[in-house]
Design a protein around this motif. Structure first.
Motif, short mmCIF file in Angstrom:
data_model
loop_
_atom_site.label_atom_id
_atom_site.label_comp_id
_atom_site.label_asym_id
_atom_site.label_seq_id
_atom_site.Cartn_x
_atom_site.Cartn_y
_atom_site.Cartn_z
N MET A 1 11.31 -25.51 -7.92
CA MET A 1 11.76 -26.60 -7.05
C MET A 1 12.43 -27.71 -7.86
N TRP A 2 11.91 -27.95 -9.06
CA TRP A 2 12.51 -28.97 -9.93
C TRP A 2 13.94 -28.58 -10.31
N LEU A 3 14.13 -27.31 -10.69
CA LEU A 3 15.47 -26.85 -11.04
C LEU A 3 16.42 -26.93 -9.83
N ALA A 4 15.92 -26.49 -8.68
CA ALA A 4 16.77 -26.51 -7.48
C ALA A 4 17.14 -27.93 -7.08
N ASP A 5 16.19 -28.85 -7.21
CA ASP A 5 16.44 -30.23 -6.82
C ASP A 5 17.37 -30.95 -7.79
N THR B 1 9.92 -38.29 -10.21
CA THR B 1 10.42 -36.93 -10.34
C THR B 1 9.47 -35.94 -9.67
N TYR B 2 8.18 -36.14 -9.87
CA TYR B 2 7.20 -35.28 -9.19
C TYR B 2 7.31 -35.43 -7.67
N GLU B 3 7.49 -36.65 -7.21
CA GLU B 3 7.61 -36.88 -5.77
C GLU B 3 8.79 -36.10 -5.19
N ALA B 4 9.96 -36.21 -5.85
CA ALA B 4 11.14 -35.51 -5.36
C ALA B 4 10.95 -33.99 -5.40
N THR B 5 10.26 -33.51 -6.44
CA THR B 5 10.08 -32.06 -6.59
C THR B 5 9.13 -31.51 -5.55
N VAL B 6 7.97 -32.14 -5.38
CA VAL B 6 6.99 -31.58 -4.45
C VAL B 6 7.46 -31.69 -3.00
N LYS B 7 8.31 -32.67 -2.72
CA LYS B 7 8.84 -32.82 -1.37
C LYS B 7 10.04 -31.91 -1.11
N PHE B 8 10.56 -31.26 -2.15
CA PHE B 8 11.71 -30.36 -1.98
C PHE B 8 11.36 -29.22 -1.04
N GLY B 9 10.15 -28.65 -1.22
CA GLY B 9 9.69 -27.61 -0.30
C GLY B 9 9.80 -26.21 -0.86
N VAL B 10 8.67 -25.49 -0.85
CA VAL B 10 8.64 -24.12 -1.34
C VAL B 10 9.52 -23.21 -0.49
N ASP B 11 9.64 -23.52 0.80
CA ASP B 11 10.38 -22.66 1.71
C ASP B 11 11.88 -22.63 1.40
N LYS B 12 12.37 -23.58 0.59
CA LYS B 12 13.78 -23.60 0.24
C LYS B 12 14.11 -22.71 -0.95
N LEU B 13 13.08 -22.15 -1.59
CA LEU B 13 13.32 -21.27 -2.72
C LEU B 13 13.68 -19.88 -2.22
N GLY B 14 14.49 -19.17 -3.01
CA GLY B 14 14.87 -17.81 -2.66
C GLY B 14 13.91 -16.81 -3.26
N GLY B 15 13.71 -15.70 -2.56
CA GLY B 15 12.91 -14.60 -3.08
C GLY B 15 13.80 -13.49 -3.59
N PRO B 16 13.24 -12.37 -4.00
CA PRO B 16 14.05 -11.26 -4.48
C PRO B 16 15.01 -10.77 -3.40
N ALA B 17 16.25 -10.65 -3.72
CA ALA B 17 17.27 -10.26 -2.75
C ALA B 17 17.20 -8.76 -2.48
#
Length: 337
Positions: free
Chosen positions: A217-221, A294-310
């Protein structure tokens, strides 16, 4: 030096602390903060040991709050406070007070802890496990400038990250976030050296490890690119791959100790990236008591926005092969008739 107090009060505990300091010849208080640990009997020993080791860097008064659940209705109505006071070599570089709250008193722990806080010193509350849904609104958490949880100890770490995001208040942090500090530093340094544009990334690690999700999430954000979360056998985080316009940047740690950093046009480098124990993580968190944006922005980004194996897509026939494929299909239909 240890002093056991049975059916005591906060006032008597303070008197015991003063007497113990005088007995060992250190009447002055040189502690910089109060660390309140909310735990149970099962985890109290490990938590106190970690806090004692961390106190070598941050001399503090450690207050362990252990709520003893009574079995019978009559016992639950009886309120009793037992305490153990440790000063000197038995308490690291500060003081330790172990509180055992029985009966109805367990629901009013803040009234016992408040008189024991160091005057004019910051307060940090740490839940090694079983953290409340909203630490800032917890009666003990409301006393603190810093509140430390650990999503890794939860039954479902992914859901726990969502809870931490919903209830976040300035001053909240999590040891799962602290565990990835060396990874974030190394990846940021690698991008500073390359000065390239990242187009996608992959974070690989064992399942049920919230540090992997937080790093993804940190990388994506921060990079505003799609990040895929994949699983491995561990231990912990095992690899991060960042696809850039000039090639792939890989930080690979298969053994939980030594990592290899690979970048286009440069020789591979060995990097010390060992898994740290709880005392080291706690000491890092006690170095800063201001809100971690930075932690606030990361944890609020949301796990659901991450991609899984295509899912692999079927290969499309090339234009040259299309006529042949059409003839083959027509032949099959004719044979079927």
């Amino acid at each position: 030096m240890k002093i056991d107090l049975t059916e005591t009060t906060s006032s008597k505990i303070n008197q015991a602390l003063v007497s113990a300091r005088r007995a060992i010849g250190t009447p002055a208080i040189g502690m910089v903060l109060t660390l309140v640990i909310v735990t149970d009997e099962e985890n109290a020993y490990d938590a106190l040991k970690s806090a004692g080791d961390a106190s070598r860097e941050h001399p503090s008064r450690i207050i362990a709050v252990i709520k003893r659940v009574s079995r019978s209705p009559r016992s639950r109505r009886d309120a009793r406070l037992d305490a153990e006071v440790r000063v000197g070599s038995d308490a690291g570089t500060g003081e330790t007070v172990v509180l055992r709250l029985h009966g109805e008193l367990a629901n009013h722990a803040q009234s016992v802890v408040l008189p024991l806080l160091l005057p004019d010193a910051p307060v940090v509350v740490w839940w090694p496990e079983g953290a409340p849904e909203d630490p800032a609104k917890d009666p003990l958490g409301a006393l603190a400038q810093r509140r430390i949880t650990d999503a890794y100890s939860a039954e479902n770490p992914g859901d726990e990250l969502a809870v931490r995001a919903r209830s976040y208040s300035p001053g909240d942090t999590d040891l799962s976030w602290t565990r990835i500090t060396p990874w974030r530093s190394m990846l940021a340094a690698a991008l500073d050296q390359q000065q390239v544009e990242v187009v996608s990334a992959t974070v690989e690690g064992e399942s049920e490890n919230p540090s992997c999700e937080l790093l993804a999430m940190w990388l994506a954000d921060r990079l505003k690119v799609p990040v895929e979360r994949t699983q491995s056998g561990g231990p912990g985080l095992t690899a991060v791959r960042m696809q850039t316009r000039n090639g792939v940047i890989v930080l690979d740690r298969p053994d939980g100790s030594l990592a290899t950093l690979s970048m286009q046009g440069q020789p591979d480098r060995a990097v010390a990236l060992k898994r740290r124990d709880t005392a080291e993580l706690l000491a890092e968190e006690l170095r800063r008591l201001d809100p971690d944006n930075t932690y606030e922005a990361t944890v609020k980004f949301g796990v659901d926005k991450l991609g899984g194996p295509a899912e692999p897509k079927p290969a499309e026939p090339s234009p040259a092969a299309a006529p042949a494929a059409a003839k083959k299909t027509a032949a099959k239909k004719a044979a079927a008739k």
